[in-house]
Design an enzyme around this catalytic site. Structure first.
Site, PDB file in Angstrom:
ATOM      1  CG  LEU A 175     -12.992  11.785 -20.306  1.00  0.00           C
ATOM      2  CD1 LEU A 175     -12.320  11.106 -21.483  1.00  0.00           C
ATOM      3  CD2 LEU A 175     -11.945  12.275 -19.311  1.00  0.00           C
ATOM      4  CG  HIS A 180      -0.827   4.978  -3.382  1.00  0.00           C
ATOM      5  ND1 HIS A 180      -0.583   4.300  -4.556  1.00  0.00           N
ATOM      6  CD2 HIS A 180      -0.567   4.087  -2.376  1.00  0.00           C
ATOM      7  CE1 HIS A 180      -0.207   3.057  -4.281  1.00  0.00           C
ATOM      8  NE2 HIS A 180      -0.179   2.913  -2.971  1.00  0.00           N
ATOM      9  CG  ASP A 233       2.634  -0.596 -11.740  1.00  0.00           C
ATOM     10  OD1 ASP A 233       2.649  -0.403 -10.504  1.00  0.00           O
ATOM     11  OD2 ASP A 233       3.036  -1.644 -12.261  1.00  0.00           O
TER      12      ASP A 233
HETATM   13  C1  FPP Z   1       0.051   0.870  -8.513  1.00  0.00           C
HETATM   14  O1  FPP Z   1       1.278   1.354  -8.061  1.00  0.00           O
HETATM   15  C2  FPP Z   1      -0.977   1.803  -8.151  1.00  0.00           C
HETATM   16  C3  FPP Z   1      -2.098   1.514  -7.449  1.00  0.00           C
HETATM   17  C4  FPP Z   1      -2.442   0.163  -6.970  1.00  0.00           C
HETATM   18  C5  FPP Z   1      -3.048   2.542  -7.089  1.00  0.00           C
HETATM   19  C6  FPP Z   1      -3.318   3.511  -8.180  1.00  0.00           C
HETATM   20  C7  FPP Z   1      -4.001   4.663  -7.605  1.00  0.00           C
HETATM   21  C8  FPP Z   1      -3.758   5.945  -7.965  1.00  0.00           C
HETATM   22  C9  FPP Z   1      -2.826   6.347  -9.033  1.00  0.00           C
HETATM   23  C10 FPP Z   1      -4.508   7.041  -7.378  1.00  0.00           C
HETATM   24  C11 FPP Z   1      -5.936   6.839  -7.695  1.00  0.00           C
HETATM   25  C12 FPP Z   1      -6.655   8.030  -7.672  1.00  0.00           C
HETATM   26  C13 FPP Z   1      -7.981   8.082  -7.623  1.00  0.00           C
HETATM   27  C14 FPP Z   1      -8.595   9.346  -7.941  1.00  0.00           C
HETATM   28  C15 FPP Z   1      -8.830   6.951  -7.251  1.00  0.00           C
HETATM   29  P1  FPP Z   1       2.073   0.509  -6.996  1.00  0.00           P
HETATM   30  O2  FPP Z   1       1.645   0.936  -5.634  1.00  0.00           O
HETATM   31  O3  FPP Z   1       1.895  -0.947  -7.269  1.00  0.00           O
HETATM   32  O4  FPP Z   1       3.541   0.957  -7.278  1.00  0.00           O
HETATM   33  P2  FPP Z   1       4.838   0.044  -7.154  1.00  0.00           P
HETATM   34  O5  FPP Z   1       4.675  -1.075  -8.167  1.00  0.00           O
HETATM   35  O6  FPP Z   1       5.938   0.989  -7.522  1.00  0.00           O
HETATM   36  O7  FPP Z   1       4.920  -0.444  -5.760  1.00  0.00           O
END
Ligand code: FPP
Length: 259
Positions: free
Chosen positions: A149, A55, A38
Site C-alpha cells: 500500500l 486528534h 473529520d
Molecule cells: C479534522 O477534525 C481533523 C484534522 C484537521 C486532523 C486530522 C488528523 C488526524 C486524524 C491524525 C493524523 C494522523 C497522522 C498520522 C498524521 P476536526 O478537528 O476538524 O474535528 P471537528 O470538526 O469535530 O472539530
C-alpha cells in the site's frame, strides 16, 4: 515471497472481520481510497476532553485503517491530515497536529516497514516545521522500495493552490519549449499535480456528517464515488471501511457514459 497474511497477529483481527474481508475481496476493490478524516474535535468535546485528545485518538485509527487497507490490496490510501486552511486553528492545536506525524511514524514506522507499506506525502513542505518534515522524509526514505500500500499523507495540502502551481509549471515548460501548448491533455496536466504517478481516487470517504470537499483533490475526484458517514473519525473502524467498500461495489460507475 512476501506474504502479507503472515504478519497479521491473530489478536489483531476477529474472525467476523476476516470473513467480511474475504467476501469483500471477491469483488473489485477500489485501487485508491481517499479519506477526509473529520470529527476529532467533536469526539473529544463529547467526552469533555481537549481537542488534541481527539486528534490523538484519530492517529490510532490511521494505523488500523492503514493495516486493513493494505490487507485488502488497496493500492493507495490518501489521508487528509492537515490542510492549507488548518493554520487558522489555535496555535497549540496546530503545534500538536504538527507533532502527530512524528509520533505516528516514531511509533509505527517499523510496523509499516514490516507490512511493506510505502509512505508518501503531498502538500507544501516549505510551510511545515523541520521536525515534521524530517520525520516524514525519514519514513519516505525507509519505505521507498516497499511494494505494498502507498500511504499518502496530505499535509499542508490545498487543492486550489496545487492547481495554480501546476498551471504555473505548465506555463514555464511551454515558455522554455519543453511542452507544446497544443499537447496539453488531461493526462499531461495530471502529471503536474502532486498526485503525479498515482491513479485518481475510486472512493472518497468523509466522516463526521459534513458533506463537502474542503479544498481536497478537486481535480482528482472528478469521477470518484463519494461515501459520507456520520461516524466521527476516532470512532471509525475496519467495519466502516468495509461498509464503504461494499457500497462502492454496488455502485455503477459510468464515467459519463451509459450502461
Ligand atoms: C479534522 O477534525 C481533523 C484534522 C484537521 C486532523 C486530522 C488528523 C488526524 C486524524 C491524525 C493524523 C494522523 C497522522 C498520522 C498524521 P476536526 O478537528 O476538524 O474535528 P471537528 O470538526 O469535530 O472539530
Amino acid at each position: 515471497m512476501f506474504n502479507k497474511f503472515n504478519i497479521w497477529k491473530k489478536a489483531d483481527i476477529s474472525s467476523n472481520l476476516r470473513d467480511r474481508m474475504t467476501e469483500v475481496m471477491k469483488q473489485p476493490i477500489p485501487s485508491h481510497i481517499a479519506i477526509i478524516m473529520d470529527g476529532n474535535g467533536r469526539w473529544a468535546k463529547k467526552r469533555a476532553l481537549p481537542r488534541i485528545a481527539g486528534h490523538h485518538e484519530g492517529m490510532k485509527v490511521v494505523r488500523k485503517i492503514t493495516k486493513i487497507a493494505n490487507q485488502l490490496d488497496v493500492k493507495v490510501l490518501t489521508l487528509y491530515a492537515f490542510s492549507t486552511e488548518n493554520w487558522k486553528r489555535p496555535k497549540t492545536e496546530v503545534e500538536y497536529l504538527m507533532k502527530l506525524p512524528e509520533e505516528f511514524l516514531g511509533t509505527f514506522l517499523p510496523e509499516l516497514i514490516e507490512e511493506n507499506v510505502k509512505v508518501q506525502m503531498m502538500g507544501y513542505k516549505e510551510g511545515l516545521p523541520a521536525h515534521t518534515t524530517s520525520a516524514v522524509d525519514k519514513a519516505i526514505r525507509e519505505t521507498k522500495d516497499n511494494t505494498g500500500l502507498i500511504l499518502n499523507f496530505a499535509l499542508n495540502y490545498g487543492s486550489r493552490a496545487e492547481i495554480i502551481e501546476a498551471v504555473k509549471s505548465v506555463l514555464n515548460d511551454c515558455k522554455s519549449g519543453i511542452l507544446n501548448g497544443n499537447e496539453i491533455t488531461e493526462e499531461v496536466f495530471a502529471e503536474y499535480l502532486m498526485t503525479k504517478g498515482l491513479p485518481d481516487p475510486d472512493l472518497l470517504i468523509r466522516t463526521s456528517g459534513e458533506i463537502r470537499l474542503s479544498n481536497f483533490m478537486l481535480w482528482q475526484l472528478a469521477y470518484t464515488e463519494f461515501w459520507f458517514t456520520d461516524v466521527l473519525w476516532p470512532d471509525f473502524t475496519e467495519n466502516h471501511l468495509l461498509e464503504a467498500i461494499e457500497v462502492f461495489q454496488n455502485r455503477q460507475r459510468r464515467f459519463g457514459g451509459v450502461q
